[in-house]
Design an enzyme around this catalytic site. Structure first.
Site: not given
Length: 296
Positions: A114, A141, A162
């Site tokens: 994340e 990233d 996602d």
């Protein structure tokens, strides 16, 4: 759809809301909001163009999944001969997927990537995001993580893409180059699933890009909404007969989470039989990105 969720959505559309904001902050990347609406708790990213739900849970039954797209992701298990041992999730949200997978496969190693540290903090505090020696979260990233993991020759049985910035998927996580890098991380029979939409202006370009890298894939959709999962594998896609047998094995295991794997499997279509974009559709690359298309 759950009646309470439907009522909340109807009020939201009509402009009436009973949501109680229990947390709000501005991170380096976005405005983060956590709202309670009766039994429903949701994480939202508020950006210039929209306020979007990123993750929700039922407070009285956190194990039961709320979103259709999360349930559709479990179609990935129909492509796996054995339970996944190493899982990579790019984009944490509230950590719902990670928590569910841990309950299903307590010995599996799950890496969550994340970019926003504030999202990880909120997931821990408000959505019971669980971590231990096997379940980790990394602030990075997704593209950088994939590049470094490839150099280390790491392998995953299941990769879930996602990552959303509030508007859509970050464009550097949609290109042919990124998908080629990600493909190198799949184990011999590994599976990749990507959360996207069937109504996106980029639909055809996304589809053409995935096919250019992986060959034919499954589209997994719920015909009642715009959710779409692109589902592909590092090996040949299984036959319909194999999928039917795997549905039988998984149905009882997934039922407590609100996942009807039989229904989901009925909404899987292979691009080898149903391709709904033109063969001359341009593939997304680092040079020809979504921004080039949407700003024309």
């Amino acid at each position: 759809m759950n009646k309470l969720l439907l009522i909340c959505l109807l009020f939201s559309v009509s402009g009436i809301s009973f949501a109680n904001v229990i947390h709000k902050e501005r991170s380096l990347y976005r405005n983060i909001i956590v709202e309670d609406n009766y039994n429903l708790r949701c994480l939202k990213f508020n950006v210039k163009t929209s306020k979007t739900n990123q993750s929700c849970l039922y407070k009285n039954n956190p194990n039961k999944l709320v979103f259709n797209y999360t349930k559709l992701l479990f179609s990935s298990l129909l492509l796996l001969e054995n339970p996944p041992e190493n899982i990579l999730i790019v984009g944490l949200g509230g950590g719902t997927m990670s928590n569910t997978l841990h309950q299903l496969y307590p010995n599996a190693k799950i890496e969550n990537v994340e970019i926003d540290p504030a999202v990880i903090k909120v997931a821990r505090q408000y959505f019971s995001f669980f971590e231990n020696d096997n379940i980790t979260s990394k602030v990075q990233d997704g593209r950088i993580f994939v590049k470094r993991a490839a150099l280390k020759k790491q392998k995953y049985d299941w990769i879930i893409l996602d990552a959303f910035n509030g508007d859509y998927i970050p464009e550097h996580l949609m290109t042919k180059e990124f998908l080629q890098e990600t493909k190198t991380l799949l184990s011999e029979n590994g599976v990749l699933s990507a959360n996207t939409f069937s109504v996106s202006e980029l639909y055809a370009h996304e589809s053409a890009t995935y096919k250019a890298v992986f060959g034919d894939f499954f589209n997994v959709r719920n015909r009642k909404n715009s959710n779409r999962i692109i589902l592909t594998a590092n090996s040949a896609l299984p036959s319909g007969e194999v999928i039917v047998e795997r549905v039988k094995k998984l149905a009882k295991q997934l039922s407590p989470f609100g996942v009807d794997i039989a229904q989901i499997s009925s909404n899987m279509t292979s691009t080898s039989e149903e391709q709904d974009w033109s063969d001359d559709t341009k593939v997304l690359t680092d040079q020809y990105s979504p921004a080039n298309l949407l700003n024309q």
